[in-house]
Scaffold this motif. Structure first.
Motif, PDB file in Angstrom:
ATOM      1  N   PHE A  23       0.980   0.604  -4.525  1.00 61.40           N
ATOM      2  CA  PHE A  23       2.342   0.248  -4.922  1.00 61.40           C
ATOM      3  C   PHE A  23       2.363  -1.009  -5.778  1.00 61.40           C
ATOM      4  CE2 PHE A  23       5.270   3.019  -2.726  1.00 61.40           C
ATOM      5  CZ  PHE A  23       4.529   3.532  -1.699  1.00 61.40           C
ATOM      6  N   GLY A  24       3.331  -1.054  -6.691  1.00 60.12           N
ATOM      7  CA  GLY A  24       3.628  -2.287  -7.398  1.00 60.12           C
ATOM      8  C   GLY A  24       4.461  -3.204  -6.514  1.00 60.12           C
ATOM      9  N   THR A  25       4.773  -4.374  -7.028  1.00 57.54           N
ATOM     10  CA  THR A  25       5.491  -5.383  -6.244  1.00 57.54           C
ATOM     11  C   THR A  25       6.997  -5.168  -6.236  1.00 57.54           C
ATOM     12  OG1 THR A  25       5.435  -6.788  -8.193  1.00 57.54           O
ATOM     13  CG2 THR A  25       3.743  -7.162  -6.509  1.00 57.54           C
TER      14      THR A  25
ATOM     15  N   GLN B  64      14.326   1.875  -2.950  1.00 53.67           N
ATOM     16  CA  GLN B  64      14.567   1.389  -1.592  1.00 53.67           C
ATOM     17  C   GLN B  64      15.860   0.605  -1.579  1.00 53.67           C
ATOM     18  OE1 GLN B  64      11.886  -1.558   0.171  1.00 53.67           O
ATOM     19  NE2 GLN B  64      11.917  -0.418   2.094  1.00 53.67           N
TER      20      GLN B  64
ATOM     21  N   PHE C 159      10.160   0.752  -6.675  1.00 53.21           N
ATOM     22  CA  PHE C 159       8.716   0.585  -6.615  1.00 53.21           C
ATOM     23  C   PHE C 159       8.033   1.663  -7.441  1.00 53.21           C
ATOM     24  CE2 PHE C 159       8.250  -2.724  -3.533  1.00 53.21           C
ATOM     25  CZ  PHE C 159       9.362  -2.622  -2.702  1.00 53.21           C
TER      26      PHE C 159
ATOM     27  N   LEU D 181      12.161   9.052  -2.899  1.00 56.58           N
ATOM     28  CA  LEU D 181      11.463   9.444  -4.113  1.00 56.58           C
ATOM     29  C   LEU D 181      12.464   9.671  -5.241  1.00 56.58           C
ATOM     30  CD1 LEU D 181       8.832  10.378  -5.541  1.00 56.58           C
ATOM     31  CD2 LEU D 181       9.408  12.693  -4.791  1.00 56.58           C
TER      32      LEU D 181
ATOM     33  N   ARG E  50       8.436  11.858 -10.083  1.00 57.99           N
ATOM     34  CA  ARG E  50       6.973  11.855 -10.078  1.00 57.99           C
ATOM     35  C   ARG E  50       6.459  12.418 -11.392  1.00 57.99           C
ATOM     36  NH1 ARG E  50       4.382  16.720  -8.730  1.00 57.99           N
ATOM     37  NH2 ARG E  50       2.669  15.669  -7.716  1.00 57.99           N
TER      38      ARG E  50
ATOM     39  N   TYR F 260       9.819   5.076  -6.590  1.00 60.73           N
ATOM     40  CA  TYR F 260      10.582   5.148  -5.356  1.00 60.73           C
ATOM     41  C   TYR F 260      11.698   4.116  -5.408  1.00 60.73           C
ATOM     42  CZ  TYR F 260       7.234   8.145  -2.897  1.00 60.73           C
ATOM     43  OH  TYR F 260       6.434   9.201  -2.494  1.00 60.73           O
TER      44      TYR F 260
ATOM     45  N   ARG G 255      16.844   0.338   3.482  1.00 58.77           N
ATOM     46  CA  ARG G 255      15.376   0.273   3.541  1.00 58.77           C
ATOM     47  C   ARG G 255      14.671   1.632   3.532  1.00 58.77           C
ATOM     48  NH1 ARG G 255      16.547  -1.484   8.888  1.00 58.77           N
ATOM     49  NH2 ARG G 255      15.764   0.004  10.407  1.00 58.77           N
ATOM     50  N   GLN G 256      15.416   2.733   3.464  1.00 58.32           N
ATOM     51  CA  GLN G 256      14.781   4.046   3.355  1.00 58.32           C
ATOM     52  C   GLN G 256      14.167   4.201   1.979  1.00 58.32           C
ATOM     53  OE1 GLN G 256      15.542   7.305   5.527  1.00 58.32           O
ATOM     54  NE2 GLN G 256      13.617   7.735   4.517  1.00 58.32           N
ATOM     55  N   MET G 257      12.899   4.509   1.920  1.00 60.09           N
ATOM     56  CA  MET G 257      12.222   4.758   0.642  1.00 60.09           C
ATOM     57  C   MET G 257      12.545   6.179   0.185  1.00 60.09           C
ATOM     58  SD  MET G 257      10.189   2.221  -0.464  1.00 60.09           S
ATOM     59  CE  MET G 257       8.703   2.867  -1.210  1.00 60.09           C
TER      60      MET G 257
ATOM     61  N   TYR H 249      -1.544   5.791  -1.663  1.00 64.41           N
ATOM     62  CA  TYR H 249      -0.761   5.217  -2.757  1.00 64.41           C
ATOM     63  C   TYR H 249      -1.137   3.762  -2.977  1.00 64.41           C
ATOM     64  CZ  TYR H 249       2.890   8.892  -2.897  1.00 64.41           C
ATOM     65  OH  TYR H 249       3.597  10.052  -3.042  1.00 64.41           O
TER      66      TYR H 249
ATOM     67  N   PHE I 163       4.547   7.639  -9.458  1.00 63.63           N
ATOM     68  CA  PHE I 163       5.817   7.836  -8.773  1.00 63.63           C
ATOM     69  C   PHE I 163       6.719   6.611  -8.961  1.00 63.63           C
ATOM     70  CE2 PHE I 163       4.172  11.345  -6.201  1.00 63.63           C
ATOM     71  CZ  PHE I 163       2.820  11.079  -6.171  1.00 63.63           C
TER      72      PHE I 163
END
Lengths: 113, 117
Positions: free
Chosen positions: B107-109, B39, B91, B47, B50, B37, B43-45, B105, B35
């Motif tokens: 997540f990457g940084t 932000q 992300f 999508l 995918r 994402y 701050r709302q994540m 999940y 995925f």
């Protein structure tokens, strides 16, 4: 997708107190998740909240510090207990809906003084 | 254990240009989901897109597309005709398909994307 709301959107708290964050979904979902996002960092999963059973916590997170409730399929709460400045973060809830995808709430920005 | 790496902490792109964000992952599994994402400062994540690992065809969503290279374990995001509203933290995330119903999940940084007017 799902519409997810969180309360409060932000709060400033004193050290040693507790804050309960609410997460409400507009449809019934099996799995809800709570994440912490420290400033400038990625998301870290705190726990998975399943209705009717105890939450499953990730390594480094304990129930005494982050108690979670999941009374029904549309609602969950996360409490951050005995807060310290290190708990200052954004806390996000998410839900697993369809197609193995998670949808996120708007987050709660917590500042601990 | 699975890991997700985003090697670009920050990227910039000129409005209307194209930018590619990199993501690599490490897994021994053959079936999983990937995925992207977004932000924004709110701050709302959100999508973005995918990809199922069993599908060879790269996913696309309007101006967003991925280059999924399963053998190389690479999952880059291409944003075409960049807009000011694309400015956000992006992300990359991995989810195993092996454990049904867990949805966990990794997540990457993150990569911070700046869009220049």
């Amino acid at each position: 997708s799902a519409v997810i709301s969180q309360k409060p959107s932000r709060d400033i708290c004193q050290r040693g107190t507790s804050l309960t964050i609410q997460c409400q979904v507009d449809s019934q979902v099996t799995m809800m998740f709570w994440y912490r996002q420290q400033p400038g960092q990625s998301l870290t999963l705190i726990a998975t909240a399943n209705q009717g059973s105890e939450a499953t916590y990730e390594s480094g997170f304990v129930i005494d510090k982050f108690p979670i409730s999941r009374p029904n399929l549309t609602f969950s709460t996360l409490t951050v207990s005995n807060m310290s400045p290190e708990d200052s973060s954004i806390y996000l809830c998410s839900v697993g809906v369809v197609a193995d995808t998670q949808y996120f709430g708007p987050g709660t920005r917590l500042t601990v003084l | 254990a699975q890991t997700v790496t985003q090697s670009q902490p920050e990227m910039s792109v000129q409005e209307a240009e194209t930018v590619t964000l990199s993501c690599t992952y490490d897994t021994s599994e053959s079936d999983y989901y990937l995925f992207w994402y977004k932000q924004p400062p709110s701050r709302q994540m959100i999508l973005v897109i995918r990809q199922e690992a069993y599908k060879q065809q790269n996913a696309t969503e309007n101006r967003f597309s991925v280059n999924f290279q399963k053998a190389a374990k690479s999952f880059s995001l291409k944003i075409s005709d960049s807009q000011l509203g694309d400015a956000a933290m992006y992300f990359c995330a991995y989810r195993s398909a092996r454990k049904a119903g867990t949805y966990k999940y990794i997540f990457g940084t993150g990569t911070r994307l700046k869009v220049l007017a």
